[in-house]
Design a protein around this motif. Structure first.
Motif, PDB file in Angstrom:
ATOM      1  N   ALA A   1       8.080   5.131 -10.809  1.00 17.62           N
ATOM      2  CA  ALA A   1       7.333   4.257 -11.499  1.00 17.62           C
ATOM      3  C   ALA A   1       8.077   3.199 -11.153  1.00 17.62           C
ATOM      4  O   ALA A   1       7.051   2.203 -10.875  1.00 17.62           O
ATOM      5  CB  ALA A   1       8.003   4.917 -12.944  1.00 17.62           C
ATOM      6  N   ILE A   2       9.349   2.629 -11.346  1.00 19.96           N
ATOM      7  CA  ILE A   2       9.796   1.757 -10.326  1.00 19.96           C
ATOM      8  C   ILE A   2       9.172   0.961  -9.050  1.00 19.96           C
ATOM      9  O   ILE A   2       8.532  -0.249  -8.675  1.00 19.96           O
ATOM     10  CB  ILE A   2      10.950   2.095 -10.753  1.00 19.96           C
ATOM     11  N   THR A   3       8.970   1.818  -8.359  1.00 19.61           N
ATOM     12  CA  THR A   3       8.595   1.663  -7.253  1.00 19.61           C
ATOM     13  C   THR A   3       7.414   1.893  -6.588  1.00 19.61           C
ATOM     14  O   THR A   3       6.332   0.724  -5.841  1.00 19.61           O
ATOM     15  CB  THR A   3       9.053   3.536  -6.125  1.00 19.61           C
ATOM     16  N   ALA A   4       7.027   2.626  -7.143  1.00 17.27           N
ATOM     17  CA  ALA A   4       4.991   1.566  -7.797  1.00 17.27           C
ATOM     18  C   ALA A   4       5.010   0.325  -8.374  1.00 17.27           C
ATOM     19  O   ALA A   4       4.299  -0.445  -7.815  1.00 17.27           O
ATOM     20  CB  ALA A   4       4.364   3.367  -8.865  1.00 17.27           C
ATOM     21  N   ARG A   5       5.906  -0.031  -9.130  1.00 20.29           N
ATOM     22  CA  ARG A   5       5.260  -1.126  -9.657  1.00 20.29           C
ATOM     23  C   ARG A   5       5.704  -2.286  -8.568  1.00 20.29           C
ATOM     24  O   ARG A   5       5.419  -2.949  -8.606  1.00 20.29           O
ATOM     25  CB  ARG A   5       6.157  -0.924 -10.960  1.00 20.29           C
ATOM     26  N   ILE A   6       7.485  -2.266  -8.036  1.00 19.33           N
ATOM     27  CA  ILE A   6       7.468  -2.926  -6.729  1.00 19.33           C
ATOM     28  C   ILE A   6       6.235  -3.020  -5.870  1.00 19.33           C
ATOM     29  O   ILE A   6       6.385  -4.265  -5.707  1.00 19.33           O
ATOM     30  CB  ILE A   6       8.419  -2.140  -6.169  1.00 19.33           C
ATOM     31  N   ASN A   7       5.905  -1.995  -5.407  1.00 22.24           N
ATOM     32  CA  ASN A   7       5.207  -1.915  -3.885  1.00 22.24           C
ATOM     33  C   ASN A   7       3.329  -2.364  -4.085  1.00 22.24           C
ATOM     34  O   ASN A   7       2.641  -3.216  -3.810  1.00 22.24           O
ATOM     35  CB  ASN A   7       4.699  -0.118  -3.981  1.00 22.24           C
TER      36      ASN A   7
ATOM     37  N   SER B   1       6.419   1.915   1.894  1.00 21.34           N
ATOM     38  CA  SER B   1       5.850   1.628   1.914  1.00 21.34           C
ATOM     39  C   SER B   1       5.715  -0.215   2.006  1.00 21.34           C
ATOM     40  O   SER B   1       5.560  -1.450   2.359  1.00 21.34           O
ATOM     41  CB  SER B   1       4.319   1.130   0.872  1.00 21.34           C
ATOM     42  N   ILE B   2       6.683  -0.592   0.270  1.00 19.91           N
ATOM     43  CA  ILE B   2       7.487  -1.226   0.396  1.00 19.91           C
ATOM     44  C   ILE B   2       8.544  -2.135   1.334  1.00 19.91           C
ATOM     45  O   ILE B   2       8.084  -3.049   1.791  1.00 19.91           O
ATOM     46  CB  ILE B   2       8.376  -1.561  -1.003  1.00 19.91           C
TER      47      ILE B   2
ATOM     48  N   THR C   1      11.615  14.545   8.768  1.00 20.77           N
ATOM     49  CA  THR C   1      11.401  15.274   7.517  1.00 20.77           C
ATOM     50  C   THR C   1       9.926  15.119   8.043  1.00 20.77           C
ATOM     51  O   THR C   1       9.331  16.422   6.990  1.00 20.77           O
ATOM     52  CB  THR C   1      12.025  14.813   6.360  1.00 20.77           C
ATOM     53  N   THR C   2       9.144  13.654   7.455  1.00 18.56           N
ATOM     54  CA  THR C   2       8.057  13.503   7.497  1.00 18.56           C
ATOM     55  C   THR C   2       7.060  14.088   8.664  1.00 18.56           C
ATOM     56  O   THR C   2       5.711  14.568   8.204  1.00 18.56           O
ATOM     57  CB  THR C   2       7.772  12.316   7.631  1.00 18.56           C
ATOM     58  N   HIS C   3       7.189  13.948   9.524  1.00 17.41           N
ATOM     59  CA  HIS C   3       6.680  14.769  10.916  1.00 17.41           C
ATOM     60  C   HIS C   3       6.714  16.183  10.498  1.00 17.41           C
ATOM     61  O   HIS C   3       5.435  17.469  10.791  1.00 17.41           O
ATOM     62  CB  HIS C   3       7.249  14.104  11.560  1.00 17.41           C
ATOM     63  N   GLY C   4       7.956  16.557  10.636  1.00 13.49           N
ATOM     64  CA  GLY C   4       8.335  18.383  10.273  1.00 13.49           C
ATOM     65  C   GLY C   4       6.528  18.869   9.113  1.00 13.49           C
ATOM     66  O   GLY C   4       6.478  19.866   9.661  1.00 13.49           O
ATOM     67  N   LYS C   5       6.802  17.922   7.988  1.00 14.16           N
ATOM     68  CA  LYS C   5       5.637  18.736   7.427  1.00 14.16           C
ATOM     69  C   LYS C   5       4.346  18.554   7.075  1.00 14.16           C
ATOM     70  O   LYS C   5       3.708  20.203   7.256  1.00 14.16           O
ATOM     71  CB  LYS C   5       5.783  17.512   5.804  1.00 14.16           C
ATOM     72  N   ARG C   6       3.987  17.769   8.231  1.00 13.91           N
ATOM     73  CA  ARG C   6       2.348  17.749   8.685  1.00 13.91           C
ATOM     74  C   ARG C   6       1.362  18.505   7.906  1.00 13.91           C
ATOM     75  O   ARG C   6       0.417  20.242   8.850  1.00 13.91           O
ATOM     76  CB  ARG C   6       2.274  17.994  10.292  1.00 13.91           C
ATOM     77  N   ASP C   7       1.588  18.683   6.531  1.00 14.67           N
ATOM     78  CA  ASP C   7       0.535  19.160   5.716  1.00 14.67           C
ATOM     79  C   ASP C   7      -0.550  18.549   4.807  1.00 14.67           C
ATOM     80  O   ASP C   7      -1.095  19.741   4.367  1.00 14.67           O
ATOM     81  CB  ASP C   7       1.503  19.490   4.270  1.00 14.67           C
ATOM     82  N   GLY C   8      -1.158  17.542   6.001  1.00 17.29           N
ATOM     83  CA  GLY C   8      -2.844  17.441   5.772  1.00 17.29           C
ATOM     84  C   GLY C   8      -2.044  16.601   4.269  1.00 17.29           C
ATOM     85  O   GLY C   8      -3.783  16.235   3.996  1.00 17.29           O
ATOM     86  N   ASN C   9      -1.309  16.418   3.817  1.00 14.93           N
ATOM     87  CA  ASN C   9      -0.797  15.390   2.790  1.00 14.93           C
ATOM     88  C   ASN C   9      -1.616  13.770   2.720  1.00 14.93           C
ATOM     89  O   ASN C   9      -0.338  13.587   3.590  1.00 14.93           O
ATOM     90  CB  ASN C   9      -0.033  15.385   1.932  1.00 14.93           C
ATOM     91  N   VAL C  10      -2.418  13.555   1.810  1.00 11.98           N
ATOM     92  CA  VAL C  10      -2.632  11.851   2.672  1.00 11.98           C
ATOM     93  C   VAL C  10      -1.650  11.104   2.349  1.00 11.98           C
ATOM     94  O   VAL C  10      -0.894   9.444   2.936  1.00 11.98           O
ATOM     95  CB  VAL C  10      -3.904  11.537   1.182  1.00 11.98           C
ATOM     96  N   GLY C  11      -0.819  11.184   1.188  1.00 13.23           N
ATOM     97  CA  GLY C  11       1.158  10.296   1.388  1.00 13.23           C
ATOM     98  C   GLY C  11       1.693  10.747   2.394  1.00 13.23           C
ATOM     99  O   GLY C  11       2.184   9.963   2.466  1.00 13.23           O
ATOM    100  N   THR C  12       1.726  11.910   2.937  1.00 14.31           N
ATOM    101  CA  THR C  12       2.999  12.160   3.936  1.00 14.31           C
ATOM    102  C   THR C  12       2.039  11.339   5.507  1.00 14.31           C
ATOM    103  O   THR C  12       2.892  10.806   6.052  1.00 14.31           O
ATOM    104  CB  THR C  12       2.670  13.587   4.045  1.00 14.31           C
ATOM    105  N   GLU C  13       1.181  11.447   5.330  1.00 11.44           N
ATOM    106  CA  GLU C  13       0.769  10.506   6.438  1.00 11.44           C
ATOM    107  C   GLU C  13       0.499   9.337   6.306  1.00 11.44           C
ATOM    108  O   GLU C  13       1.201   8.434   7.159  1.00 11.44           O
ATOM    109  CB  GLU C  13      -0.825  11.127   6.866  1.00 11.44           C
ATOM    110  N   LEU C  14       0.698   9.402   5.396  1.00 10.34           N
ATOM    111  CA  LEU C  14       0.718   6.541   4.911  1.00 10.34           C
ATOM    112  C   LEU C  14       1.709   6.776   5.416  1.00 10.34           C
ATOM    113  O   LEU C  14       2.212   5.659   5.643  1.00 10.34           O
ATOM    114  CB  LEU C  14      -0.038   6.901   3.899  1.00 10.34           C
TER     115      LEU C  14
END
Length: 245
Positions: free
Chosen positions: A30-36, A83-84, A128-141
């Motif tokens: 919630a906090i990081t979403a608000r800052i972003n 993103s921040i 870690t992020t590249h290792g997932k490659r799960d097609g998740n939009v958040g992961t790609e972002l």
């Protein structure tokens, strides 16, 4: 004043969250979403005020965000943080004294993050992020943001290539380049990172063994031969490969 008070409150909440409840996923999200959201606000004053809090070492904001990023398993929270950090670190094109002053602050923030071992945090996160490659939009972002952040850090971190090698991230960066060399949004920062790796004889040898020359041939074909900053970066790396191999 209200905007500044809101920013102060958000970063204070972040500090208290770290001290009292580091395992509270919902609070961190919630906090990081608000800052972003403040950094992407249409209100310039809101954006500027939030950036200044991030750039101010006294708030400890960068250190807190790095700590949460390193320990959080929540993709949403991690995505907000990258993103921040991208907004806080990556230079913006523009004219005027304000843009210039902000870019100086971004460069100083890069140095601050490097001093906090932020490069290593970003590298571990991208592995870690590249290792997932799960097609998740958040992961790609998050992957996109991490590439841009590392492109901002790599020319300023004198030990960048060594850190990439020590963390076993050389082939990961090459894999990302192979998978995104036709991506107009990512090719520039990827070439910035790869140029720094090409400067180092040890990382160069790893890249060449991993087939980087073939990849760069494909990149050249994709870029064409019209003089651009991307082409310059590509040719610079090839030049370093030839010198260091």
């Amino acid at each position: 004043m209200a905007d500044e008070a809101t920013s102060d409150c958000l970063f204070e909440r972040l500090r208290l969250h770290q001290q009292r409840a580091p395992d509270s996923t919902e609070v961190a999200r919630a906090i990081t979403a608000r800052i972003n959201s403040r950094l992407t606000s249409h209100d310039k004053h809101v954006r500027q005020c939030t950036l200044e809090k991030l750039w101010n070492k006294q708030t400890g904001a960068i250190q807190m965000l790095l700590s949460i990023l390193e320990t959080s398993r929540d993709v949403a929270t991690s995505t907000y943080i990258t993103s921040i950090l991208r907004e806080a670190l990556c230079l913006k094109q523009g004219k005027g004294k304000k843009c210039s002053a902000n870019n100086i602050a971004r460069q100083q923030c890069c140095q601050h993050l490097i001093s906090l071992n932020g490069t290593q945090v970003m590298l571990r996160t991208i592995i870690t992020t590249h290792g997932k490659r799960d097609g998740n939009v958040g992961t790609e972002l998050m992957l996109h943001d991490l590439v841009w952040i590392l492109a901002a850090l790599s020319p300023k971190d004198t030990k960048f290539a060594m850190k990439v090698r020590m963390l076993g991230c050389v082939r990961t960066m090459h894999l990302i380049l192979k998978g995104h060399f036709t991506d107009n949004k990512l090719i520039f920062p990827l070439l910035v990172i790869m140029k720094q790796l090409a400067k180092n004889p040890v990382t160069t040898s790893i890249l060449i063994r991993d087939g980087a020359i073939t990849t760069y041939e494909r990149v050249l074909v994709s870029l064409g031969f019209i003089p651009t900053a991307r082409l310059r970066l590509c040719l610079d790396a090839i030049d370093y490969f030839s010198k260091n191999s």
